[in-house]
Design an enzyme around this catalytic site. Structure first.
Site, PDB file in Angstrom:
ATOM      1  N   GLU A  34      10.516  18.105 -24.619  1.00  0.00           N
ATOM      2  CA  GLU A  34       9.662  18.441 -23.458  1.00  0.00           C
ATOM      3  C   GLU A  34      10.034  19.824 -22.893  1.00  0.00           C
ATOM      4  OE1 GLU A  34       7.031  16.629 -22.657  1.00  0.00           O
ATOM      5  OE2 GLU A  34       7.479  14.478 -22.733  1.00  0.00           O
ATOM      6  N   HIS A  46       0.636  15.912 -26.794  1.00  0.00           N
ATOM      7  CA  HIS A  46       0.608  14.518 -26.346  1.00  0.00           C
ATOM      8  C   HIS A  46      -0.586  13.708 -26.854  1.00  0.00           C
ATOM      9  CE1 HIS A  46       3.954  15.701 -23.930  1.00  0.00           C
ATOM     10  NE2 HIS A  46       4.042  14.536 -23.346  1.00  0.00           N
ATOM     11  N   ASN A  50       0.069  18.487 -21.434  1.00  0.00           N
ATOM     12  CA  ASN A  50      -0.132  17.477 -22.464  1.00  0.00           C
ATOM     13  C   ASN A  50      -0.121  18.064 -23.872  1.00  0.00           C
ATOM     14  OD1 ASN A  50      -0.359  15.172 -20.841  1.00  0.00           O
ATOM     15  ND2 ASN A  50      -2.416  15.797 -20.244  1.00  0.00           N
ATOM     16  N   HIS A  68       9.535   8.787 -27.139  1.00  0.00           N
ATOM     17  CA  HIS A  68       8.426   9.593 -26.634  1.00  0.00           C
ATOM     18  C   HIS A  68       8.595  11.061 -27.059  1.00  0.00           C
ATOM     19  CE1 HIS A  68       5.276  11.083 -24.064  1.00  0.00           C
ATOM     20  NE2 HIS A  68       6.128  11.917 -23.498  1.00  0.00           N
ATOM     21  N   LYS A  87       3.051  11.566 -11.383  1.00  0.00           N
ATOM     22  CA  LYS A  87       2.223  10.649 -12.185  1.00  0.00           C
ATOM     23  C   LYS A  87       3.069   9.438 -12.531  1.00  0.00           C
ATOM     24  CE  LYS A  87      -0.922  13.433 -14.981  1.00  0.00           C
ATOM     25  NZ  LYS A  87      -1.173  13.816 -16.389  1.00  0.00           N
ATOM     26  N   GLU A 144      -5.105  16.994 -11.846  1.00  0.00           N
ATOM     27  CA  GLU A 144      -5.648  17.306 -13.168  1.00  0.00           C
ATOM     28  C   GLU A 144      -7.170  17.341 -13.187  1.00  0.00           C
ATOM     29  OE1 GLU A 144      -3.157  15.537 -16.230  1.00  0.00           O
ATOM     30  OE2 GLU A 144      -4.815  15.673 -17.623  1.00  0.00           O
ATOM     31  N   HIS A 163       0.815  10.463 -28.140  1.00  0.00           N
ATOM     32  CA  HIS A 163       0.500   9.164 -27.525  1.00  0.00           C
ATOM     33  C   HIS A 163      -0.155   8.226 -28.540  1.00  0.00           C
ATOM     34  CE1 HIS A 163       0.487  10.619 -23.056  1.00  0.00           C
ATOM     35  NE2 HIS A 163       1.696  10.391 -23.525  1.00  0.00           N
ATOM     36  N   LYS A 210       6.866  23.077 -14.772  1.00  0.00           N
ATOM     37  CA  LYS A 210       6.016  21.910 -14.516  1.00  0.00           C
ATOM     38  C   LYS A 210       5.477  21.967 -13.085  1.00  0.00           C
ATOM     39  CE  LYS A 210       5.141  17.099 -14.999  1.00  0.00           C
ATOM     40  NZ  LYS A 210       5.452  15.820 -15.587  1.00  0.00           N
ATOM     41  N   ARG A 260       0.813  -1.239   0.000  1.00  0.00           N
ATOM     42  CA  ARG A 260       0.000   0.000   0.000  1.00  0.00           C
ATOM     43  C   ARG A 260       0.839   1.280   0.000  1.00  0.00           C
ATOM     44  NH1 ARG A 260      -3.491  -2.946   3.455  1.00  0.00           N
ATOM     45  NH2 ARG A 260      -5.224  -3.712   2.188  1.00  0.00           N
ATOM     46  N   ARG A 296      -3.434  21.201 -15.169  1.00  0.00           N
ATOM     47  CA  ARG A 296      -2.231  20.400 -15.405  1.00  0.00           C
ATOM     48  C   ARG A 296      -2.239  19.803 -16.816  1.00  0.00           C
ATOM     49  NH1 ARG A 296       0.442  15.862 -11.391  1.00  0.00           N
ATOM     50  NH2 ARG A 296       1.969  15.244 -12.927  1.00  0.00           N
TER      51      ARG A 296
HETATM   52  N1  NAD Z   1       5.134  10.407 -15.388  1.00  0.00           N
HETATM   53  C1  NAD Z   1       5.120  11.497 -16.134  1.00  0.00           C
HETATM   54  O1  NAD Z   1       4.643  12.556 -15.728  1.00  0.00           O
HETATM   55  C2  NAD Z   1       5.745  11.443 -17.488  1.00  0.00           C
HETATM   56  C3  NAD Z   1       6.001  12.629 -18.184  1.00  0.00           C
HETATM   57  C4  NAD Z   1       6.661  12.553 -19.414  1.00  0.00           C
HETATM   58  C5  NAD Z   1       7.039  11.318 -19.926  1.00  0.00           C
HETATM   59  N2  NAD Z   1       6.745  10.179 -19.224  1.00  0.00           N
HETATM   60  C6  NAD Z   1       7.148   8.861 -19.719  1.00  0.00           C
HETATM   61  O2  NAD Z   1       8.572   8.788 -19.780  1.00  0.00           O
HETATM   62  C7  NAD Z   1       8.921   7.768 -20.721  1.00  0.00           C
HETATM   63  C8  NAD Z   1      10.076   8.227 -21.565  1.00  0.00           C
HETATM   64  O3  NAD Z   1      11.196   8.440 -20.750  1.00  0.00           O
HETATM   65  P1  NAD Z   1      12.667   8.427 -21.362  1.00  0.00           P
HETATM   66  O4  NAD Z   1      12.684   9.222 -22.589  1.00  0.00           O
HETATM   67  O5  NAD Z   1      13.576   8.768 -20.259  1.00  0.00           O
HETATM   68  O6  NAD Z   1      12.836   6.894 -21.853  1.00  0.00           O
HETATM   69  P2  NAD Z   1      13.661   5.630 -21.315  1.00  0.00           P
HETATM   70  O7  NAD Z   1      13.491   5.407 -19.883  1.00  0.00           O
HETATM   71  O8  NAD Z   1      13.275   4.528 -22.241  1.00  0.00           O
HETATM   72  O9  NAD Z   1      15.182   6.039 -21.600  1.00  0.00           O
HETATM   73  C9  NAD Z   1      15.627   6.224 -22.921  1.00  0.00           C
HETATM   74  C10 NAD Z   1      16.904   5.407 -23.209  1.00  0.00           C
HETATM   75  O10 NAD Z   1      17.986   5.974 -22.467  1.00  0.00           O
HETATM   76  C11 NAD Z   1      18.684   4.969 -21.743  1.00  0.00           C
HETATM   77  N3  NAD Z   1      19.322   5.640 -20.601  1.00  0.00           N
HETATM   78  C12 NAD Z   1      18.759   6.084 -19.447  1.00  0.00           C
HETATM   79  N4  NAD Z   1      19.638   6.804 -18.734  1.00  0.00           N
HETATM   80  C13 NAD Z   1      20.809   6.793 -19.430  1.00  0.00           C
HETATM   81  C14 NAD Z   1      22.091   7.378 -19.214  1.00  0.00           C
HETATM   82  N5  NAD Z   1      22.352   8.168 -18.172  1.00  0.00           N
HETATM   83  N6  NAD Z   1      23.060   7.149 -20.150  1.00  0.00           N
HETATM   84  C15 NAD Z   1      22.806   6.386 -21.248  1.00  0.00           C
HETATM   85  N7  NAD Z   1      21.615   5.849 -21.513  1.00  0.00           N
HETATM   86  C16 NAD Z   1      20.613   6.050 -20.619  1.00  0.00           C
HETATM   87  C17 NAD Z   1      17.629   3.925 -21.454  1.00  0.00           C
HETATM   88  O11 NAD Z   1      18.204   2.657 -21.223  1.00  0.00           O
HETATM   89  C18 NAD Z   1      16.823   3.957 -22.752  1.00  0.00           C
HETATM   90  O12 NAD Z   1      17.469   3.178 -23.739  1.00  0.00           O
HETATM   91  C19 NAD Z   1       7.673   7.487 -21.528  1.00  0.00           C
HETATM   92  O13 NAD Z   1       7.154   6.225 -21.160  1.00  0.00           O
HETATM   93  C20 NAD Z   1       6.710   8.579 -21.118  1.00  0.00           C
HETATM   94  O14 NAD Z   1       5.374   8.175 -21.171  1.00  0.00           O
HETATM   95  C21 NAD Z   1       6.116  10.223 -18.018  1.00  0.00           C
HETATM   96 ZN    ZN Z   2       5.757  13.746 -22.455  1.00  0.00          ZN
END
Ligand code: NAD
Ligand code: ZN
Length: 355
Positions: A178, A245, A242, A263, A136, A230, A249, A220, A114, A238
């Protein structure tokens, strides 16, 4: 230099620390608490991983960060492993990785026993400026992205811009998308600064990358303060975050979350479409629209996808969490530096505006 941004939400206040070489010292302090620490770390964050592996009494779970891990299967794998390792309610879970590792780990931390203490250490530019802020989390389903998840604020966020040195240029650009989004929806001066300084930022020039990260986090955080869950439907919502997005998405879902588009690339295309609609309905000028698309091109981010005419993409957009019934709600630009909600658009109107 150390930058601290305080986040205040309904049931948790915590700080986001942006500082070089801050990760290992933080973990050393955590270890002194004598409580069990579990770390989920992306294998590609080699420099930090090597240093952690020297420690005997930390439980380390290594994972390949990618959209694939945001699935019910991986969720179950991690939960089972943590329970086997005898995680308890006083334990801390630390996620070190990009947005995918963060989103999955946060969902795990919020649901296991939990909810347990949770620390985020984002290691991609995208996760440092966006996904690690605001609480989120989520995993994907074949019906759409992030359709299972919770709101769960971490207890701390530790950001070291130096970990970005090992990141590929493609991933850096994805994170930049972003940052650009934050400027477009909220801060014209920041947008102008980005147009001028994007090279220094992407070259990871210390002063510039730190400013871009801190500024993005502050924007943000402002939206999170105003509307944590949101629930608003005005320009303080909030949902403004998006921008780009809804299309983005849908493209990611159409690709089955594979690596054709990151992304950041998907939302780049989404921002170009949303900017085009904003121009066609006369909120921004043709010049301003061309400037946005021109900037995406200069950075090397995509700005078009021919599937925009397919019926499937509109079906997927209708299943976006922001939408109701058959209509599509889009976040558009009122002007450069200000976004708003355009409600109840239908497919034909959007298609017409985009062509
Ligand atoms: N929760 C939220 O509010 C929110 C907001 C925006 C995006 N997201 C989510 O975030 C995700 C995308 O995140 P991302 O772009 O970080 O993708 P990711 O986590 O897939 O990382 C991208 C690549 O970078 C590599 N990597 C990570 N750190 C590294 C480092 N220091 N050196 C070398 N390689 C490294 C990873 O192994 C991967 O291959 C999506 O799923 C998206 O939906 C969430
Ligand atoms: Zn995003």
């Amino acid at each position: 230099m150390k930058n601290i941004i305080q986040i205040k939400t309904q049931n948790k206040n915590y700080s986001i620390v942006v500082e070089e070489n801050s990760i290992i010292p933080f973990i050393k302090i955590e270890k002194k608490s004598k409580k069990k620490i579990f770390i989920i770390i992306d294998k590609k964050v080699k420099y930090i991983l090597k240093k952690l592996e020297i420690n005997k009494n930390i439980n380390i779970i290594k994972i390949n960060g990618s959209e694939k891990i945001k699935s019910i299967n991986y969720y179950w794998k991690i939960i089972s492993l943590l329970l086997k390792l005898k995680i308890d309610r006083s334990s801390t879970l630390i996620a070190i990785g990009g947005g995918t590792v963060g989103d999955l780990s946060s969902f795990v931390a919020s649901t296991i026993l939990r909810g347990i203490r949770f620390v985020l250490v984002p290691t991609t530019l995208l996760s440092q400026v966006d996904s690690s802020i605001g609480g989120k989390n989520g995993i994907n389903t074949p019906n759409g992205k992030n359709l299972i998840g919770t709101f769960f604020q971490p207890d701390k966020v530790i950001i070291d811009p130096k970990v970005l040195y090992s990141l590929s240029k493609r991933e850096l650009k994805s994170g930049y998308a972003e940052i650009l989004k934050h400027s477009l929806i909220n801060d014209k001066a920041f947008y102008k600064w980005l147009i001028k300084c994007h090279r220094n930022i992407l070259d990871l020039d210390k002063k510039y990358i730190t400013k871009a990260i801190v500024k993005s986090i502050r924007i943000k955080a402002k939206f999170v303060h105003l509307d944590e869950k949101e629930t608003l439907i005005n320009p303080s919502s909030r949902a403004m975050l998006n921008f780009g997005h809804t299309f983005g998405h849908a493209l990611e879902t159409m690709n089955n979350y594979n690596t054709t588009l990151t992304h950041g690339e998907a939302i780049s295309i989404g921002m170009a479409f949303a900017a085009k609609i904003s121009y066609k309905i006369k909120n921004i000028t043709e010049f301003e629209y061309n400037k946005i698309v021109g900037h995406l091109k200069i950075i090397g981010l995509p700005h078009h996808d021919k599937r925009i005419n397919s019926n499937k993409i509109y079906k997927l957009m209708q299943s976006d969490k922001k939408n109701t019934e058959e209509k599509i709600n889009l976040v558009l630009l009122k002007k450069i530096g200000q976004a708003y909600f355009e409600r109840g658009l239908d497919k034909e109107r959007i298609k017409k505006l985009l062509n």
